[in-house]
Design an enzyme around this catalytic site. Sequence first.
Site, PDB file in Angstrom:
ATOM      1  N   TYR A   1      29.876  37.326  37.748  1.00  0.00           N
ATOM      2  CA  TYR A   1      30.711  37.176  38.945  1.00  0.00           C
ATOM      3  C   TYR A   1      31.861  36.197  38.688  1.00  0.00           C
ATOM      4  CZ  TYR A   1      31.642  36.619  43.995  1.00  0.00           C
ATOM      5  OH  TYR A   1      32.221  36.597  45.247  1.00  0.00           O
TER       6      TYR A   1
ATOM      7  N   SER B   1      37.687  34.684  44.862  1.00  0.00           N
ATOM      8  CA  SER B   1      36.601  33.815  45.334  1.00  0.00           C
ATOM      9  C   SER B   1      36.917  32.391  44.883  1.00  0.00           C
ATOM     10  CB  SER B   1      35.289  34.264  44.680  1.00  0.00           C
ATOM     11  OG  SER B   1      34.256  33.311  44.898  1.00  0.00           O
TER      12      SER B   1
HETATM   13  P1  NAD Z   1      29.513  42.855  51.475  1.00  0.00           P
HETATM   14  O1  NAD Z   1      28.319  43.191  50.687  1.00  0.00           O
HETATM   15  O2  NAD Z   1      29.411  42.646  52.926  1.00  0.00           O
HETATM   16  O3  NAD Z   1      30.648  43.897  51.216  1.00  0.00           O
HETATM   17  C1  NAD Z   1      30.889  44.449  49.964  1.00  0.00           C
HETATM   18  C2  NAD Z   1      31.576  45.754  50.194  1.00  0.00           C
HETATM   19  O4  NAD Z   1      31.784  46.384  48.942  1.00  0.00           O
HETATM   20  C3  NAD Z   1      30.722  46.700  51.054  1.00  0.00           C
HETATM   21  O5  NAD Z   1      31.549  47.410  51.920  1.00  0.00           O
HETATM   22  C4  NAD Z   1      30.101  47.595  50.007  1.00  0.00           C
HETATM   23  O6  NAD Z   1      29.781  48.856  50.535  1.00  0.00           O
HETATM   24  C5  NAD Z   1      31.239  47.672  49.019  1.00  0.00           C
HETATM   25  N1  NAD Z   1      30.823  48.128  47.704  1.00  0.00           N
HETATM   26  C6  NAD Z   1      29.833  47.655  46.912  1.00  0.00           C
HETATM   27  N2  NAD Z   1      29.742  48.384  45.791  1.00  0.00           N
HETATM   28  C7  NAD Z   1      30.707  49.332  45.879  1.00  0.00           C
HETATM   29  C8  NAD Z   1      31.100  50.386  45.042  1.00  0.00           C
HETATM   30  N3  NAD Z   1      30.478  50.636  43.879  1.00  0.00           N
HETATM   31  N4  NAD Z   1      32.116  51.181  45.451  1.00  0.00           N
HETATM   32  C9  NAD Z   1      32.732  50.968  46.624  1.00  0.00           C
HETATM   33  N5  NAD Z   1      32.395  49.978  47.471  1.00  0.00           N
HETATM   34  C10 NAD Z   1      31.390  49.164  47.088  1.00  0.00           C
HETATM   35  O7  NAD Z   1      30.147  41.560  50.759  1.00  0.00           O
HETATM   36  P2  NAD Z   1      31.361  40.603  51.146  1.00  0.00           P
HETATM   37  O8  NAD Z   1      30.825  39.235  51.163  1.00  0.00           O
HETATM   38  O9  NAD Z   1      32.113  41.115  52.325  1.00  0.00           O
HETATM   39  O10 NAD Z   1      32.247  40.714  49.839  1.00  0.00           O
HETATM   40  C11 NAD Z   1      33.520  41.293  49.819  1.00  0.00           C
HETATM   41  C12 NAD Z   1      34.352  40.664  48.710  1.00  0.00           C
HETATM   42  O11 NAD Z   1      34.542  39.288  49.010  1.00  0.00           O
HETATM   43  C13 NAD Z   1      33.679  40.722  47.344  1.00  0.00           C
HETATM   44  O12 NAD Z   1      34.656  40.979  46.360  1.00  0.00           O
HETATM   45  C14 NAD Z   1      33.121  39.322  47.188  1.00  0.00           C
HETATM   46  O13 NAD Z   1      32.987  38.962  45.850  1.00  0.00           O
HETATM   47  C15 NAD Z   1      34.192  38.515  47.892  1.00  0.00           C
HETATM   48  N6  NAD Z   1      33.740  37.191  48.329  1.00  0.00           N
HETATM   49  C16 NAD Z   1      32.763  37.045  49.242  1.00  0.00           C
HETATM   50  C17 NAD Z   1      32.398  35.777  49.641  1.00  0.00           C
HETATM   51  C18 NAD Z   1      31.367  35.539  50.674  1.00  0.00           C
HETATM   52  O14 NAD Z   1      30.998  34.396  50.893  1.00  0.00           O
HETATM   53  N7  NAD Z   1      30.884  36.549  51.365  1.00  0.00           N
HETATM   54  C19 NAD Z   1      33.024  34.657  49.080  1.00  0.00           C
HETATM   55  C20 NAD Z   1      34.017  34.845  48.141  1.00  0.00           C
HETATM   56  C21 NAD Z   1      34.371  36.115  47.774  1.00  0.00           C
END
Ligand code: NAD
Length: 257
Positions: free
Chosen positions: A152, A139
């Site tokens: 985080y 991130s």
């Molecule tokens: P999201 O909530 O859409 O997806 C998260 C995924 O992780 C989902 O598929 C969920 O089912 C899964 N998950 C959660 N807990 C879990 C567990 N205990 N076991 C297995 N799977 C689990 O969120 P996202 O935004 O797509 O995030 C995905 C990654 O990207 C994360 O690591 C997040 O920190 C990172 N990220 C997101 C953003 C953003 O703006 N969305 C920015 C930077 C980084």
Amino acid sequence: MFLAGKTAVITGSNSGIGLGVARQLAKAGADIVINSFTDRPEDHALASELGREFGVSARYIAADMAQGAACRGLIAEVGVCDILVNNAGIQHVAPIEAFAPEKWDAVLAINLSSAFHTTAVALPMMRQAGWGRVINIASAHGLTASPFKSAYVAAKHGIVGLTKTAALETAGQQITVNAICPGYVLTPLVEAQIPDQMQTHGMDRDTVVREVMLARQPSREFATTDQIGGTAVFLCSDHAAQITGTTISVDGGWTAL
Ligand code: NAD
């Protein structure tokens, strides 16, 4: 279809960025394993749909990335892992003094320790195959901090450190390990933060998105899941074979500020 014959495991991929990455890897020809902690018919149906859409083998395996043994079991069950995308993640927002210890533990387990466990099982498979790619979804918070996101930010800085260490341990072995650092991407994780942010700042949805959430993203545009997926595909290409142990920001200029 340059990834035909490769198997990619993407953790936390039944929605959001993980699903976007899975789609782009499948589009490039990789067989894919998608994952989350649930085991619903729609999770398995999603894998079948992806397989049909892209003409690749696709399966869904339920495994809770909060549990080290389940992380290791996921990779062991697949039995081959050419491309590992550590993407599963959760967020919790609170000042440090009010941050529930169990939330701290959960954020660290899912966002950081899971990648240690999956990588530990996947690397011997990659060495055996003579090729491998580990892509950690970190991130902008792996490079900078924000208040109220202590766990985080700590986990994401941690995964950048794990990325560098794993890259050094695999250098010269046709294996690369890198982290993608997205800024804000509109996914369920971000959607879930909007009500909290509206309450904290006393603003309506549009204002909080523009003035607070995208305030540090100079483009004032969310990145897309396809853009993160496309970056992952690039990291799997021969053009990226000497890119290892580093971060690639996809953040509309956030970390340039
Ligand atoms: P999201 O909530 O859409 O997806 C998260 C995924 O992780 C989902 O598929 C969920 O089912 C899964 N998950 C959660 N807990 C879990 C567990 N205990 N076991 C297995 N799977 C689990 O969120 P996202 O935004 O797509 O995030 C995905 C990654 O990207 C994360 O690591 C997040 O920190 C990172 N990220 C997101 C953003 C953003 O703006 N969305 C920015 C930077 C980084």
